[in-house]
Design a protein around this motif. Structure first.
Motif, PDB file in Angstrom:
ATOM      1  N   ARG A  83      -1.009  -4.089 -11.543  1.00 12.90           N
ATOM      2  CA  ARG A  83      -0.584  -3.253 -10.424  1.00 12.90           C
ATOM      3  C   ARG A  83      -1.809  -2.903  -9.585  1.00 12.90           C
ATOM      4  O   ARG A  83      -2.658  -2.130 -10.010  1.00 12.90           O
ATOM      5  CB  ARG A  83       0.087  -1.983 -10.929  1.00 12.90           C
ATOM      6  CG  ARG A  83       0.682  -1.107  -9.827  1.00 12.90           C
ATOM      7  CD  ARG A  83       1.259   0.183 -10.403  1.00 12.90           C
ATOM      8  NE  ARG A  83       2.348  -0.071 -11.308  1.00 12.90           N
ATOM      9  CZ  ARG A  83       3.630  -0.032 -10.979  1.00 12.90           C
ATOM     10  NH1 ARG A  83       3.984   0.284  -9.751  1.00 12.90           N
ATOM     11  NH2 ARG A  83       4.559  -0.274 -11.877  1.00 12.90           N
ATOM     12  N   GLN A  84      -1.878  -3.474  -8.388  1.00 12.07           N
ATOM     13  CA  GLN A  84      -2.978  -3.199  -7.475  1.00 12.07           C
ATOM     14  C   GLN A  84      -2.451  -2.440  -6.252  1.00 12.07           C
ATOM     15  O   GLN A  84      -1.356  -2.734  -5.766  1.00 12.07           O
ATOM     16  CB  GLN A  84      -3.636  -4.499  -7.018  1.00 12.07           C
ATOM     17  CG  GLN A  84      -4.248  -5.314  -8.148  1.00 12.07           C
ATOM     18  CD  GLN A  84      -4.878  -6.578  -7.616  1.00 12.07           C
ATOM     19  OE1 GLN A  84      -5.717  -6.548  -6.718  1.00 12.07           O
ATOM     20  NE2 GLN A  84      -4.465  -7.712  -8.159  1.00 12.07           N
ATOM     21  N   ARG A  85      -3.263  -1.498  -5.754  1.00  9.20           N
ATOM     22  CA  ARG A  85      -2.825  -0.667  -4.635  1.00  9.20           C
ATOM     23  C   ARG A  85      -3.898  -0.585  -3.565  1.00  9.20           C
ATOM     24  O   ARG A  85      -5.082  -0.524  -3.862  1.00  9.20           O
ATOM     25  CB  ARG A  85      -2.481   0.735  -5.127  1.00  9.20           C
ATOM     26  CG  ARG A  85      -1.193   0.784  -5.942  1.00  9.20           C
ATOM     27  CD  ARG A  85      -0.926   2.168  -6.475  1.00  9.20           C
ATOM     28  NE  ARG A  85       0.408   2.253  -7.064  1.00  9.20           N
ATOM     29  CZ  ARG A  85       0.871   3.285  -7.750  1.00  9.20           C
ATOM     30  NH1 ARG A  85       0.091   4.341  -7.942  1.00  9.20           N
ATOM     31  NH2 ARG A  85       2.095   3.285  -8.221  1.00  9.20           N
ATOM     32  N   CYS A  86      -3.428  -0.556  -2.309  1.00 10.19           N
ATOM     33  CA  CYS A  86      -4.289  -0.326  -1.152  1.00 10.19           C
ATOM     34  C   CYS A  86      -3.780   0.936  -0.470  1.00 10.19           C
ATOM     35  O   CYS A  86      -2.788   0.890   0.278  1.00 10.19           O
ATOM     36  CB  CYS A  86      -4.235  -1.513  -0.205  1.00 10.19           C
ATOM     37  SG  CYS A  86      -5.174  -1.285   1.331  1.00 10.19           S
ATOM     38  N   PRO A  87      -4.394   2.098  -0.695  1.00  6.86           N
ATOM     39  CA  PRO A  87      -3.929   3.336  -0.069  1.00  6.86           C
ATOM     40  C   PRO A  87      -4.099   3.292   1.449  1.00  6.86           C
ATOM     41  O   PRO A  87      -5.115   2.835   1.961  1.00  6.86           O
ATOM     42  CB  PRO A  87      -4.840   4.408  -0.692  1.00  6.86           C
ATOM     43  CG  PRO A  87      -5.404   3.777  -1.925  1.00  6.86           C
ATOM     44  CD  PRO A  87      -5.518   2.318  -1.612  1.00  6.86           C
ATOM     45  N   LEU A  88      -3.086   3.784   2.159  1.00  4.09           N
ATOM     46  CA  LEU A  88      -3.113   3.783   3.617  1.00  4.09           C
ATOM     47  C   LEU A  88      -3.099   5.189   4.201  1.00  4.09           C
ATOM     48  O   LEU A  88      -3.772   5.462   5.183  1.00  4.09           O
ATOM     49  CB  LEU A  88      -1.926   2.980   4.169  1.00  4.09           C
ATOM     50  CG  LEU A  88      -1.866   1.514   3.733  1.00  4.09           C
ATOM     51  CD1 LEU A  88      -0.600   0.861   4.255  1.00  4.09           C
ATOM     52  CD2 LEU A  88      -3.102   0.750   4.186  1.00  4.09           C
ATOM     53  N   PHE A  89      -2.311   6.079   3.591  1.00  2.00           N
ATOM     54  CA  PHE A  89      -2.219   7.444   4.102  1.00  2.00           C
ATOM     55  C   PHE A  89      -1.591   8.331   3.036  1.00  2.00           C
ATOM     56  O   PHE A  89      -0.723   7.892   2.291  1.00  2.00           O
ATOM     57  CB  PHE A  89      -1.356   7.499   5.369  1.00  2.00           C
ATOM     58  CG  PHE A  89      -1.193   8.878   5.942  1.00  2.00           C
ATOM     59  CD1 PHE A  89      -2.202   9.443   6.710  1.00  2.00           C
ATOM     60  CD2 PHE A  89      -0.050   9.613   5.692  1.00  2.00           C
ATOM     61  CE1 PHE A  89      -2.059  10.724   7.226  1.00  2.00           C
ATOM     62  CE2 PHE A  89       0.098  10.895   6.209  1.00  2.00           C
ATOM     63  CZ  PHE A  89      -0.909  11.451   6.973  1.00  2.00           C
ATOM     64  N   PRO A 115       4.475 -10.142 -12.303  1.00  2.00           N
ATOM     65  CA  PRO A 115       5.851 -10.387 -12.745  1.00  2.00           C
ATOM     66  C   PRO A 115       6.259  -9.436 -13.870  1.00  2.00           C
ATOM     67  O   PRO A 115       5.495  -9.174 -14.794  1.00  2.00           O
ATOM     68  CB  PRO A 115       5.810 -11.831 -13.233  1.00  2.00           C
ATOM     69  CG  PRO A 115       4.722 -12.463 -12.425  1.00  2.00           C
ATOM     70  CD  PRO A 115       3.678 -11.398 -12.258  1.00  2.00           C
ATOM     71  N   GLY A 116       7.474  -8.903 -13.759  1.00  2.00           N
ATOM     72  CA  GLY A 116       8.019  -8.035 -14.790  1.00  2.00           C
ATOM     73  C   GLY A 116       7.694  -6.563 -14.642  1.00  2.00           C
ATOM     74  O   GLY A 116       8.260  -5.726 -15.341  1.00  2.00           O
ATOM     75  N   ARG A 175      13.733  -7.888  -8.133  1.00  2.00           N
ATOM     76  CA  ARG A 175      15.046  -8.014  -8.770  1.00  2.00           C
ATOM     77  C   ARG A 175      15.547  -6.652  -9.204  1.00  2.00           C
ATOM     78  O   ARG A 175      14.770  -5.782  -9.570  1.00  2.00           O
ATOM     79  CB  ARG A 175      14.963  -8.956  -9.973  1.00  2.00           C
ATOM     80  CG  ARG A 175      14.756 -10.406  -9.581  1.00  2.00           C
ATOM     81  CD  ARG A 175      14.777 -11.326 -10.760  1.00  2.00           C
ATOM     82  NE  ARG A 175      14.643 -12.719 -10.337  1.00  2.00           N
ATOM     83  CZ  ARG A 175      14.455 -13.723 -11.168  1.00  2.00           C
ATOM     84  NH1 ARG A 175      14.341 -13.506 -12.476  1.00  2.00           N
ATOM     85  NH2 ARG A 175      14.358 -14.953 -10.706  1.00  2.00           N
ATOM     86  N   ALA A 176      16.863  -6.497  -9.139  1.00  2.00           N
ATOM     87  CA  ALA A 176      17.533  -5.276  -9.563  1.00  2.00           C
ATOM     88  C   ALA A 176      18.874  -5.684 -10.153  1.00  2.00           C
ATOM     89  O   ALA A 176      19.328  -6.822  -9.972  1.00  2.00           O
ATOM     90  CB  ALA A 176      17.730  -4.342  -8.370  1.00  2.00           C
ATOM     91  N   ALA A 195       9.390  -6.676 -10.208  1.00  2.00           N
ATOM     92  CA  ALA A 195       8.832  -7.893  -9.628  1.00  2.00           C
ATOM     93  C   ALA A 195       9.329  -9.112 -10.388  1.00  2.00           C
ATOM     94  O   ALA A 195       9.330  -9.131 -11.622  1.00  2.00           O
ATOM     95  CB  ALA A 195       7.316  -7.838  -9.652  1.00  2.00           C
ATOM     96  N   ALA A 196       9.772 -10.126  -9.660  1.00  2.00           N
ATOM     97  CA  ALA A 196      10.282 -11.354 -10.276  1.00  2.00           C
ATOM     98  C   ALA A 196       9.120 -12.250 -10.701  1.00  2.00           C
ATOM     99  O   ALA A 196       7.957 -11.837 -10.702  1.00  2.00           O
ATOM    100  CB  ALA A 196      11.203 -12.067  -9.299  1.00  2.00           C
ATOM    101  N   ALA A 197       9.436 -13.496 -11.053  1.00  2.00           N
ATOM    102  CA  ALA A 197       8.433 -14.401 -11.625  1.00  2.00           C
ATOM    103  C   ALA A 197       7.279 -14.691 -10.682  1.00  2.00           C
ATOM    104  O   ALA A 197       6.174 -15.034 -11.125  1.00  2.00           O
ATOM    105  CB  ALA A 197       9.111 -15.705 -12.045  1.00  2.00           C
TER     106      ALA A 197
END
Length: 227
Positions: A136-142, A156-157, A179-180, A203-205
């Motif tokens: 899980r990578q994040r780019c904070p914007l505000f 994935p997953g 996917r849900a 997140a899918a494959a």
């Protein structure tokens, strides 16, 4: 008065197959309306496409404007912003937008707090902006007391949400697939969830890369929306 997905207590989902591009008042600029309260001066979320060489005259933005450049190059007051740039211009700001080569934008109008004053310009393609783990990578914007905005990449997953949403959430899927239980959503899908919801999105494959805004759909936040 135009009302589109204006009940923020309900889920709203639009996939690329649902898109309907319509002309804006400015030649060469078309849009897909995602949610909207108002006519041309509206609280609105849209996809906006500039044809090569198109431009808007200089204008101001009551309630602010938020832009994520999806492809091409967007020009503002003579400064070029290629795909991946995030622009946030607060209430009362003005600009003259154009695009020499053409561009597609994700745009939110009249949705900023009245006390927000600082413009934001972020190049999200800069690796130094990204934090987290391979999963899980994040780019904070505000971030403020009423909303958090970021870009996120999930392996994935991985699930997006693990607790009920406080203040709701909004997603624009940029790459990959989510996917849900009710189905899957490909790149270009826009999804909005009300406060208290807990969508089982994973997140899918191929993984998933998306824009995410949370906290902005509380009743207090929406009191300023045009009626």
């Amino acid at each position: 008065m135009t009302l589109l997905n204006s009940d923020f207590t309900q889920r709203a989902i639009l996939t690329p197959d649902d898109r309907q591009w319509t002309p804006s008042p400015q030649p060469g600029v078309n849009r897909v309306m995602l949610d909207r309260i108002g006519r041309e001066q509206a609280r609105a979320t849209s996809l906006v496409r500039y044809a090569p060489g198109s431009e808007f005259p200089a204008h101001s933005h009551p309630g602010g404007e938020e832009i994520l450049v999806l492809d091409g190059t967007f020009t503002e007051n003579g400064v070029d912003y290629p795909a991946g740039w995030y622009l946030r211009s607060p209430d009362g700001s003005s600009h003259q937008p154009s695009s020499r080569e053409g561009a597609t934008l994700f745009v939110k109008l009249r949705q900023m707090a009245a006390d927000e004053r600082q413009p934001v310009r972020i190049d999200t393609t800069d690796d130094m902006r990204w934090h987290g783990s391979p999963q899980r990578q994040r780019c904070p914007l505000f971030a403020s007391a009423t909303e958090i905005v970021l870009l996120e990449k999930l392996a994935p997953g991985e699930r997006i949400f693990c607790t009920p949403l406080v203040g709701g959430a909004e997603i624009l899927l940029l790459k990959g697939e989510l996917r849900a239980p009710e189905g899957s959503f490909g790149a270009g899908s826009w999804l909005r969830f009300p406060p208290g919801d807990m969508p089982a999105l994973m997140a899918a494959a191929t993984g998933a890369f998306f824009y995410l805004k949370t906290g902005h759909l509380s009743p207090t936040t929406l009191m300023g929306a045009p009626s």
